[in-house]
Design an enzyme around this catalytic site. Structure first.
Site, PDB file in Angstrom:
ATOM      1  N   LYS A  69       9.614  -5.932 -15.734  1.00 58.67           N
ATOM      2  CA  LYS A  69       9.836  -4.554 -16.213  1.00 58.67           C
ATOM      3  C   LYS A  69      10.138  -3.614 -15.053  1.00 58.67           C
ATOM      4  CE  LYS A  69       6.125  -1.816 -17.215  1.00 58.67           C
ATOM      5  NZ  LYS A  69       6.149  -0.535 -16.495  1.00 58.67           N
ATOM      6  N   ASN A  70       9.288  -3.637 -14.052  1.00 60.43           N
ATOM      7  CA  ASN A  70       9.434  -2.636 -12.991  1.00 60.43           C
ATOM      8  C   ASN A  70      10.686  -2.852 -12.138  1.00 60.43           C
ATOM      9  OD1 ASN A  70       7.212  -1.356 -13.941  1.00 60.43           O
ATOM     10  ND2 ASN A  70       5.811  -2.106 -12.358  1.00 60.43           N
ATOM     11  N   ARG A 114       5.095  -1.330 -24.494  1.00 64.45           N
ATOM     12  CA  ARG A 114       5.926  -0.761 -23.429  1.00 64.45           C
ATOM     13  C   ARG A 114       6.230  -1.825 -22.372  1.00 64.45           C
ATOM     14  NH1 ARG A 114       3.161   3.607 -20.357  1.00 64.45           N
ATOM     15  NH2 ARG A 114       4.820   2.839 -19.046  1.00 64.45           N
ATOM     16  N   ASP A 171      -1.984  -3.191 -11.369  1.00 59.76           N
ATOM     17  CA  ASP A 171      -1.577  -3.454 -12.755  1.00 59.76           C
ATOM     18  C   ASP A 171      -2.281  -4.680 -13.359  1.00 59.76           C
ATOM     19  OD1 ASP A 171       0.011  -1.250 -12.663  1.00 59.76           O
ATOM     20  OD2 ASP A 171       1.925  -2.312 -12.661  1.00 59.76           O
ATOM     21  N   ILE A 226      -5.605   2.449  -5.795  1.00 62.65           N
ATOM     22  CA  ILE A 226      -4.262   3.025  -5.946  1.00 62.65           C
ATOM     23  C   ILE A 226      -4.280   4.241  -6.875  1.00 62.65           C
ATOM     24  CG2 ILE A 226      -1.835   2.542  -6.509  1.00 62.65           C
ATOM     25  CD1 ILE A 226      -2.780   0.609  -4.366  1.00 62.65           C
ATOM     26  N   ARG A 228      -0.104  11.672 -10.812  1.00 63.74           N
ATOM     27  CA  ARG A 228       0.822  10.830 -10.035  1.00 63.74           C
ATOM     28  C   ARG A 228       1.896  11.702  -9.391  1.00 63.74           C
ATOM     29  NH1 ARG A 228       1.706   5.645 -13.940  1.00 63.74           N
ATOM     30  NH2 ARG A 228       2.800   4.770 -12.166  1.00 63.74           N
ATOM     31  N   PRO A 229       1.584  12.253  -8.231  1.00 60.38           N
ATOM     32  CA  PRO A 229       2.540  13.142  -7.569  1.00 60.38           C
ATOM     33  C   PRO A 229       3.815  12.418  -7.151  1.00 60.38           C
ATOM     34  CG  PRO A 229       0.665  12.677  -6.136  1.00 60.38           C
ATOM     35  CD  PRO A 229       0.362  12.035  -7.454  1.00 60.38           C
ATOM     36  N   ILE A 230       4.883  13.170  -6.938  1.00 57.50           N
ATOM     37  CA  ILE A 230       6.129  12.549  -6.474  1.00 57.50           C
ATOM     38  C   ILE A 230       6.634  13.230  -5.197  1.00 57.50           C
ATOM     39  CG2 ILE A 230       6.872  11.638  -8.726  1.00 57.50           C
ATOM     40  CD1 ILE A 230       8.880  14.026  -8.707  1.00 57.50           C
ATOM     41  N   ASP A 231       5.672  13.769  -4.438  1.00 52.08           N
ATOM     42  CA  ASP A 231       6.038  14.455  -3.195  1.00 52.08           C
ATOM     43  C   ASP A 231       6.805  13.558  -2.215  1.00 52.08           C
ATOM     44  OD1 ASP A 231       3.319  13.332  -3.313  1.00 52.08           O
ATOM     45  OD2 ASP A 231       3.323  13.707  -1.161  1.00 52.08           O
ATOM     46  N   CYS A 290      -0.595  11.177 -16.129  1.00 51.74           N
ATOM     47  CA  CYS A 290      -0.608  10.173 -17.183  1.00 51.74           C
ATOM     48  C   CYS A 290      -2.004   9.617 -17.299  1.00 51.74           C
ATOM     49  CB  CYS A 290       0.414   9.090 -16.931  1.00 51.74           C
ATOM     50  SG  CYS A 290      -0.040   8.063 -15.568  1.00 51.74           S
ATOM     51  N   ARG A 342       7.930   7.385 -17.143  1.00 46.68           N
ATOM     52  CA  ARG A 342       7.998   8.088 -15.861  1.00 46.68           C
ATOM     53  C   ARG A 342       9.164   7.590 -15.019  1.00 46.68           C
ATOM     54  NH1 ARG A 342       4.033  10.502 -13.289  1.00 46.68           N
ATOM     55  NH2 ARG A 342       4.706   9.559 -11.355  1.00 46.68           N
TER      56      ARG A 342
HETATM   57  C1  UD1 Z   1       4.655   1.616  -9.602  1.00 48.40           C
HETATM   58  C2  UD1 Z   1       4.686   0.780 -10.838  1.00 48.40           C
HETATM   59  C3  UD1 Z   1       3.309   0.731 -11.470  1.00 48.40           C
HETATM   60  C4  UD1 Z   1       2.288   0.259 -10.455  1.00 48.40           C
HETATM   61  C5  UD1 Z   1       2.367   1.062  -9.175  1.00 48.40           C
HETATM   62  C6  UD1 Z   1       1.487   0.516  -8.061  1.00 48.40           C
HETATM   63  C7  UD1 Z   1       6.944   1.057 -11.594  1.00 48.40           C
HETATM   64  C8  UD1 Z   1       7.851   1.672 -12.595  1.00 48.40           C
HETATM   65  N1  UD1 Z   1       5.645   1.344 -11.755  1.00 48.40           N
HETATM   66  O1  UD1 Z   1       4.281   2.939  -9.983  1.00 48.40           O
HETATM   67  O2  UD1 Z   1       3.353  -0.168 -12.569  1.00 48.40           O
HETATM   68  O3  UD1 Z   1       0.985   0.425 -10.993  1.00 48.40           O
HETATM   69  O4  UD1 Z   1       3.715   1.075  -8.683  1.00 48.40           O
HETATM   70  O5  UD1 Z   1       1.807  -0.812  -7.790  1.00 48.40           O
HETATM   71  O6  UD1 Z   1       7.356   0.299 -10.740  1.00 48.40           O
HETATM   72  N2  UD1 Z   1       1.910   8.708  -4.581  1.00 48.40           N
HETATM   73  C9  UD1 Z   1       1.900   9.974  -4.033  1.00 48.40           C
HETATM   74  N3  UD1 Z   1       3.078  10.623  -3.865  1.00 48.40           N
HETATM   75  C10 UD1 Z   1       4.261  10.080  -4.219  1.00 48.40           C
HETATM   76  C11 UD1 Z   1       4.275   8.790  -4.791  1.00 48.40           C
HETATM   77  C12 UD1 Z   1       3.082   8.131  -4.956  1.00 48.40           C
HETATM   78  O7  UD1 Z   1       0.826  10.505  -3.690  1.00 48.40           O
HETATM   79  O8  UD1 Z   1       5.301  10.733  -4.045  1.00 48.40           O
HETATM   80  C13 UD1 Z   1       0.640   7.951  -4.749  1.00 48.40           C
HETATM   81  C14 UD1 Z   1       0.302   7.696  -6.213  1.00 48.40           C
HETATM   82  O9  UD1 Z   1      -0.396   8.773  -6.784  1.00 48.40           O
HETATM   83  C15 UD1 Z   1      -0.545   6.448  -6.120  1.00 48.40           C
HETATM   84  C16 UD1 Z   1       0.085   5.689  -4.950  1.00 48.40           C
HETATM   85  O10 UD1 Z   1       0.813   6.672  -4.205  1.00 48.40           O
HETATM   86  O11 UD1 Z   1      -1.873   6.782  -5.785  1.00 48.40           O
HETATM   87  C17 UD1 Z   1       1.012   4.570  -5.330  1.00 48.40           C
HETATM   88  O12 UD1 Z   1       1.947   5.037  -6.277  1.00 48.40           O
HETATM   89  P1  UD1 Z   1       3.388   4.373  -6.449  1.00 48.40           P
HETATM   90  O13 UD1 Z   1       3.437   3.107  -5.649  1.00 48.40           O
HETATM   91  O14 UD1 Z   1       4.414   5.394  -6.201  1.00 48.40           O
HETATM   92  O15 UD1 Z   1       3.387   4.002  -7.977  1.00 48.40           O
HETATM   93  P2  UD1 Z   1       4.574   4.153  -9.009  1.00 48.40           P
HETATM   94  O16 UD1 Z   1       5.873   3.924  -8.343  1.00 48.40           O
HETATM   95  O17 UD1 Z   1       4.368   5.397  -9.786  1.00 48.40           O
END
Ligand code: UD1
Length: 432
Positions: free
Chosen positions: A22-23, A397, A305, A327, A122-125, A117, A93
C-alpha cells in the site's frame, strides 16, 4: 455498516498470498502523473486508500484505466488542475504526495492540509522544509498548502527525523529540479526504495534510496514505464502474527523475507518457528508463546505499523512484555478494546506493559484505525467464542479481501452487515 464476525479458536493452516505494498503504491501513483506518457502499474493492491488516490488524480484530469483488479494505466498528460481538495486528504493523508509530484512537474501545487489522525498529531514541517530548500515558496491559507516556484533548484537537505512521507515527497519534487539534491537522514523503508526504483524506471536519476543519504540528480522530463509494486511488508507481517497467535502453520507467499526480518526475529524470540524461502515464509507455532520487549523504530527496526498486532499476540503470551511506541504519540487507543476481550495491559505514556493472559474471550469491539483493527481481528481469531469487529472500513483501507484470505487459511470469519441478523445467525449456526 459492516463488521467482521469471528469465531475464535481455530489454528490457521494452509497458504496465503500477499498483495502489493500500500505505502509504495501511494507514492508510485503520485509519481505516475509526473510524466505525460502512459505508465502501467502492476501488483497494485485493490484497497480503499489506493482507490481514493486514483479518484483524486482522475479528478484533476489524469486518465486512469483499470486494466484489471491489480493493474492500472495512468496518463497525466491532460491534468488541468493543481489543486487537491479536503475530500481526498480527509480520506487518505498520503494524497499529500501529490504536492511533491505536482510541484515537481508544474512548479505549483495546492493540497488541503491534513489534520491530525487517530494515531496522533502528524506534522508535515519536514515536507515543507524540503520544498522550501528546493526554492518553492510555501503558504498555508484557508486550510490549503500552496507551494509554488519559478524554478526548482537542487539543494542539500537534512531531515530532522527520518520521515517516510517527507523523504518520498521531497524525492518526487527533486526529480524534476535543476541540479543535484542530497537528502540526508532520509527514511529507509522498503517502499521508499520501491518509489525510487519506479521513478528511475521513468528516467529519474536517484541513488542511495534505502540508505540514509539519497542523491537525486534532476532530469528535464520523465517518461512512461511499466512497473510491478513490491509485496506489502505489513500485510505479510499481519498474516505471520495471525498464524503465530492461533498456533497455526501457514505458508505466506509472495513476500520479500528480508523486509520481514524485524518481525521474524521477534516471533522467533517468543518461540515461533519461521522458515524463510526465496519469496515466502512459513510460520509454525505449536505452543503457548513467551514474552518479549519491543520498541518501534524506523526501518530496519520493528515497524510501528505492526505494533498493535504484536501487542495483541503478546497479550496472550506467557509473562510480562513491554512495548514502546517511539514513532507515533497516540497509538495505544485500541488497548481498551483488547482489555474488553480480557487482555491485561497498562499504558503509561508511550509504553504498554502487558501481562500475558491464558486466553481471551470474544466481545464486540471497534477498530479505531487500520492496524489496530487488524490486531483486534488477530485477538478474535484466538478468543473463545464470537468477536464482532466493528468499523471494518478502517481495516479495508489497507487489507485486500481480508476476510476471504483469512477464510482461505481456515479462519471462521465473515463480513456481515451489523443489521443483517439473519446472516449473523446463519454464520453462528454454521461455525458452532
Ligand atoms: C508512513 C506510513 C505509515 C507508517 C509511518 C512510519 C505511508 C503512506 N504511511 O507515514 O503507515 O506508520 O510511515 O513508518 O507510507 N514527522 C514530523 N514532521 C514531518 C513528518 C513526520 O514531525 O514533517 C514525525 C511524525 O509525526 C512521526 C515521525 O515523524 O512521529 C515519522 O513519521 P513519517 O515517517 O513521516 O510517517 P508517515 O510518512 O506519515
Amino acid at each position: 455498516m459492516e463488521q467482521y464476525i469471528i469465531k475464535g479458536g481455530k489454528a490457521l493452516q494452509g497458504e496465503v498470498s500477499i498483495g502489493g505494498a500500500k505505502n509504495a503504491a501511494l507514492g508510485i501513483i503520485a509519481a505516475a502523473i509526473m510524466t505525460d506518457e502512459t505508465v502501467t502499474i502492476d501488483n497494485l493492491p485493490d484497497i480503499r486508500d489506493i482507490n481514493v488516490l486514483l479518484q483524486a488524480i482522475e479528478e484533476i484530469g489524469a486518465k486512469v484505466e483499470r486494466v484489471n483488479k491489480h493493474t492500472v494505466k495512468i496518463n497525466g498528460k491532460n491534468i488541468d488542475s493543481i489543486s487537491i481538495d479536503y475530500e481526498f486528504i480527509r480520506k487518505i493523508r498520503a494524497s499529500y504526495y501529490l504536492l511533491g509530484a505536482l510541484l515537481g512537474k508544474y512548479k505549483r501545487a495546492q493540497v488541503a492540509l491534513p489534520g491530525g489522525c487517530n494515531i496522533g498529531s502528524r506534522p508535515i514541517d519536514q515536507h515543507i522544509k524540503g520544498f522550501e530548500a528546493l526554492g518553492a515558496s510555501v503558504r498555508i491559507e484557508h486550510g490549503m498548502i500552496e507551494a509554488e516556484a519559478v524554478e526548482l533548484m537542487g539543494n542539500h537537505i537534512y531531515l530532522d527525523m527520518a520521515s517516510v512521507g517527507a523523504t518520498i515527497n521531497i524525492m518526487l519534487a527533486a526529480c524534476l529540479a535543476d541540479g543535484q539534491t542530497i537528502l540526508e537522514n532520509s527514511a529507509k523503508e522498503p517502499h521508499i526504495v520501491d518509489v525510487a526504483n519506479f521513478l528511475n524506471s521513468m528516467g529519474a536519476n536517484i541513488k542511495g534510496a534505502g540508505t540514509d543519504v539519497i542523491r537525486i540528480k534532476g532530469v528535464k522530463a520523465l517518461k512512461g514505464s511499466e512497473y510491478a509494486i513490491i509485496p506489502d511488508q505489513i500485510e505479510a507481517g499481519t498474516f505471520m502474527l495471525a498464524a503465530a497467535a492461533t498456533k497455526g502453520n501457514v505458508l505466506i507467499k509472495n513476500v520479500i523475507p528480508k523486509h520481514l526480518e524485524a518481525i521474524t526475529a521477534k516471533l522467533v524470540e517468543v518461540g515461533v518457528t519461521v522458515e524463510e524461502y526465496d519469496d515466502a515464509v512459513r510460520v509454525i507455532s505449536t505452543k503457548r508463546l513467551g514474552h518479549a520487549h519491543i520498541k518501534t523504530l524506523p526501518y530496519p527496526g520493528f515497524p510501528t505499523d505492526m505494533q498493535p498486532q504484536m501487542t495483541a499476540l503478546l497479550a496472550m503470551s506467557q509473562g510480562t512484555s513491554i512495548v514502546t511506541e517511539s514513532i507515533f504519540e497516540n497509538r495505544f487507543k485500541y488497548v481498551d478494546e483488547l482489555s474488553r476481550m480480557g487482555a491485561s495491559i497498562k499504558v503509561e505514556g508511550n509504553t504498554a506493559i502487558i501481562d500475558g493472559v491464558k486466553g481471551l474471550t470474544g466481545a464486540i469491539v471497534s477498530a479505531p484505525d487500520l492496524r489496530a483493527g487488524a490486531a483486534l481481528v488477530i485477538a478474535g481469531l484466538v478468543a473463545e467464542g464470537f468477536t464482532f469487529v466493528e468499523q471494518v472500513e478502517y481495516i479495508e483501507r489497507g487489507y485486500e479481501d481480508f476476510e476471504r484470505k483469512m477464510q482461505s487459511i481456515g479462519a471462521s470469519m465473515e463480513k456481515i452487515d451489523v443489521e443483517d441478523e439473519k446472516a449473523i445467525r446463519k454464520f453462528k449456526l454454521r461455525v458452532s
